[in-house]
Design a protein around this motif. Structure first.
Motif, mmCIF file in Angstrom:
data_model
loop_
_atom_site.group_PDB
_atom_site.id
_atom_site.type_symbol
_atom_site.label_atom_id
_atom_site.label_comp_id
_atom_site.label_asym_id
_atom_site.label_seq_id
_atom_site.Cartn_x
_atom_site.Cartn_y
_atom_site.Cartn_z
ATOM 1 N N ASP A 62 33.364 -2.905 6.788
ATOM 2 C CA ASP A 62 33.156 -4.267 6.286
ATOM 3 C C ASP A 62 34.427 -4.853 5.660
ATOM 4 O OD1 ASP A 62 31.787 -6.609 5.772
ATOM 5 O OD2 ASP A 62 30.957 -5.921 3.865
ATOM 6 N N VAL A 63 35.494 -4.904 6.453
ATOM 7 C CA VAL A 63 36.737 -5.526 6.014
ATOM 8 C C VAL A 63 37.232 -6.459 7.109
ATOM 9 C CG1 VAL A 63 37.413 -3.596 4.537
ATOM 10 C CG2 VAL A 63 38.215 -3.677 6.913
ATOM 11 N N ASP A 64 38.236 -7.268 6.776
ATOM 12 C CA ASP A 64 38.905 -8.120 7.752
ATOM 13 C C ASP A 64 39.657 -7.229 8.738
ATOM 14 O OD1 ASP A 64 40.835 -9.804 9.067
ATOM 15 O OD2 ASP A 64 40.590 -11.259 7.458
ATOM 16 N N ASP A 104 32.893 8.065 -9.611
ATOM 17 C CA ASP A 104 32.230 6.804 -9.929
ATOM 18 C C ASP A 104 33.075 5.636 -9.413
ATOM 19 O OD1 ASP A 104 30.205 5.219 -11.721
ATOM 20 O OD2 ASP A 104 32.202 4.492 -12.290
ATOM 21 N N ARG A 105 32.430 4.684 -8.752
ATOM 22 C CA ARG A 105 33.170 3.570 -8.159
ATOM 23 C C ARG A 105 33.922 2.760 -9.218
ATOM 24 N NH1 ARG A 105 33.740 0.423 -3.755
ATOM 25 N NH2 ARG A 105 33.972 -1.813 -4.064
ATOM 26 N N GLY A 106 33.279 2.536 -10.347
ATOM 27 C CA GLY A 106 33.944 1.782 -11.405
ATOM 28 C C GLY A 106 35.192 2.483 -11.911
ATOM 29 N N ASP A 107 35.114 3.813 -12.037
ATOM 30 C CA ASP A 107 36.282 4.573 -12.477
ATOM 31 C C ASP A 107 37.392 4.540 -11.430
ATOM 32 O OD1 ASP A 107 34.899 5.216 -14.776
ATOM 33 O OD2 ASP A 107 34.260 7.199 -14.051
ATOM 34 N N ALA A 153 37.592 10.826 3.958
ATOM 35 C CA ALA A 153 37.217 11.586 5.150
ATOM 36 C C ALA A 153 35.741 11.957 5.165
ATOM 37 C CB ALA A 153 38.077 12.844 5.265
ATOM 38 N N PHE A 154 35.155 12.169 3.973
ATOM 39 C CA PHE A 154 33.763 12.622 3.898
ATOM 40 C C PHE A 154 32.832 11.551 3.330
ATOM 41 C CE2 PHE A 154 36.396 16.465 3.541
ATOM 42 C CZ PHE A 154 35.941 17.149 4.660
ATOM 43 N N LEU A 155 33.339 10.373 3.057
ATOM 44 C CA LEU A 155 32.500 9.349 2.433
ATOM 45 C C LEU A 155 31.385 8.885 3.363
ATOM 46 C CD1 LEU A 155 32.496 7.858 -0.342
ATOM 47 C CD2 LEU A 155 33.424 5.886 0.898
ATOM 48 N N GLY A 156 31.612 8.957 4.674
ATOM 49 C CA GLY A 156 30.590 8.524 5.625
ATOM 50 C C GLY A 156 29.321 9.349 5.581
ATOM 51 N N PHE A 157 29.388 10.554 4.993
ATOM 52 C CA PHE A 157 28.190 11.379 4.828
ATOM 53 C C PHE A 157 27.329 10.894 3.660
ATOM 54 C CE2 PHE A 157 30.940 14.257 7.192
ATOM 55 C CZ PHE A 157 30.065 14.897 8.055
ATOM 56 N N ARG A 186 27.656 5.850 -0.426
ATOM 57 C CA ARG A 186 28.539 5.234 -1.408
ATOM 58 C C ARG A 186 29.445 4.199 -0.749
ATOM 59 N NH1 ARG A 186 29.389 8.331 -6.286
ATOM 60 N NH2 ARG A 186 27.838 10.009 -6.394
ATOM 61 N N GLU A 187 29.791 3.182 -1.513
ATOM 62 C CA GLU A 187 30.586 2.078 -0.995
ATOM 63 C C GLU A 187 32.058 2.460 -0.902
ATOM 64 O OE1 GLU A 187 31.311 -2.712 -1.927
ATOM 65 O OE2 GLU A 187 29.983 -1.485 -3.197
ATOM 66 N N THR A 188 32.684 2.081 0.191
ATOM 67 C CA THR A 188 34.094 2.363 0.407
ATOM 68 C C THR A 188 34.972 1.499 -0.498
ATOM 69 O OG1 THR A 188 35.891 2.312 2.037
ATOM 70 C CG2 THR A 188 34.147 0.682 2.287
#
Length: 335
Positions: free
Chosen positions: A67-69, A151-154, A174-178, A181-183
């Motif tokens: 979800d980016v340009d 944590d995303r905020g951190d 590399a493992f976030l797709g599992f 959580r938001e990129t």
């Protein structure tokens, strides 16, 4: 890359080389999306021509995937190629870079290949590190091999502090797709590295991408080699990133099996909390060699995690299919 530094930089050990055993040493999905083989076969008809430059279809799929340009996506031949490109364009001889430890050994290696110094920071403290006077900082989210998800905020706060200090931050996802959580893709001051190897079970494909905005993104686009993504990787990669049902099913299976395995293995090992498709286990009461060898005798290959900096009594095991995971539990518990 600093030619004078190359002779002094060793290779980094990795898992994923088992031939005749069930592979738990590499964190790769044992499943691939339906239809991949057909797409790969069809790609053969186009390998007699140079792939399009730039590969706009792949870039568009990657941009939608995170979800980016599309202007912020830089295609690469795997996540490691994205990391090298990012480090090559930000680190010079004599610089220093903050890297997490224990974590993926290629971060420090790539920094050293530039003639720079990798400054290790405990992975649990990396977001509290001072980015001032460093050319780069690296965060792995979730971290390999501990499985820690930040944590995303951190994370955003660390990127803001680093941006104010003039220090780019590589966020290896590399493992976030599992996870759901938001990129951080598209965040100013961050270079996000993504791999299609892990989630889609295709380590031999070598497909990935980086995402960066502003001057960071422009530097990566200018430095990227032409035709750096072969036609099979381009077509199969674009197809995989559109397989949302497969991604959802994989996330559900990995989360369910990981939590169940952690409960079972906690009887004998200290199991690190994980948001990734693997578990890090601290071995007590016997040697790591004994655990690794017991698994090998049962046709299972696990990762001796002593190859990671700061780990002395640990193994790492991937999350695979339920029946395979049961076999691993029996071997680890010696039942």
């Amino acid at each position: 890359m600093d030619p004078n530094s190359v002779p002094s930089v060793d290779r980094v050990p990795h898992g994923g080389h088992a031939a005749e055993t069930v592979e738990f040493s590499a964190n790769v999905n044992p499943e691939v999306p339906p239809g991949v083989e057909d797409v790969y076969r069809d790609a053969f008809g186009a390998v007699g021509e140079y792939p399009p430059e730039p590969p706009t279809d792949y870039v568009a799929a990657a941009a939608e995937y995170v979800d980016v340009d599309p202007a912020h996506v830089i295609p690469t031949a795997g996540g490691l190629a994205a990391l090298r490109l990012a480090i090559e364009t930000t680190v010079e001889t004599g610089d220093t870079a903050l890297v997490p430890a224990p974590s993926f050994g290629e971060y420090a290696r790539e920094v050293r290949l530039q003639g720079a110094t990798a400054v290790p920071v405990p992975e649990s403290e990396i977001l509290d590190a001072d980015p001032d006077d460093h050319a780069l900082a690296v965060v792995c989210n979730p971290n390999n091999p501990t499985g820690r998800a930040y944590d995303r905020g951190d994370l955003l706060a660390f990127v803001r502090r680093s941006r104010a200090a003039g220090t780019p931050v590589i966020v290896d996802e590399a493992f976030l797709g599992f996870t759901d959580r938001e990129t951080l893709a598209g965040t100013d001051g961050a270079i996000v590295a993504r791999s299609l190897t892990k989630l889609f079970g295709l380590p031999g494909l070598r497909a990935g991408f980086a995402v960066a905005t502003g001057k960071l993104g422009e530097r990566l686009r200018r430095a990227r080699r032409p035709w750096n993504l072969g036609t099979p990787a381009r077509l199969v990669g674009a197809y995989c990133m559109q397989q949302t049902d497969f991604v959802g099913a994989t996330r559900d299976r990995v989360e369910r099996e990981r939590e169940r395995m952690a409960d079972v293995l906690n009887e004998r090992y200290e199991v690190f909390p994980s948001a990734a498709p693997f578990l890090l286990l601290e071995v007590t009461g016997e040697s790591v060699d004994a655990v690794v060898e017991r698994c090998e005798r049962r046709g299972l290959t696990i990762r001796d995690a002593r190859t990671f900096a700061t780990l002395e009594n640990h193994v790492r095991v991937a999350i695979r299919r339920p029946a395979e995971n049961r076999r691993l539990e029996e071997a680890l518990l010696d039942v």
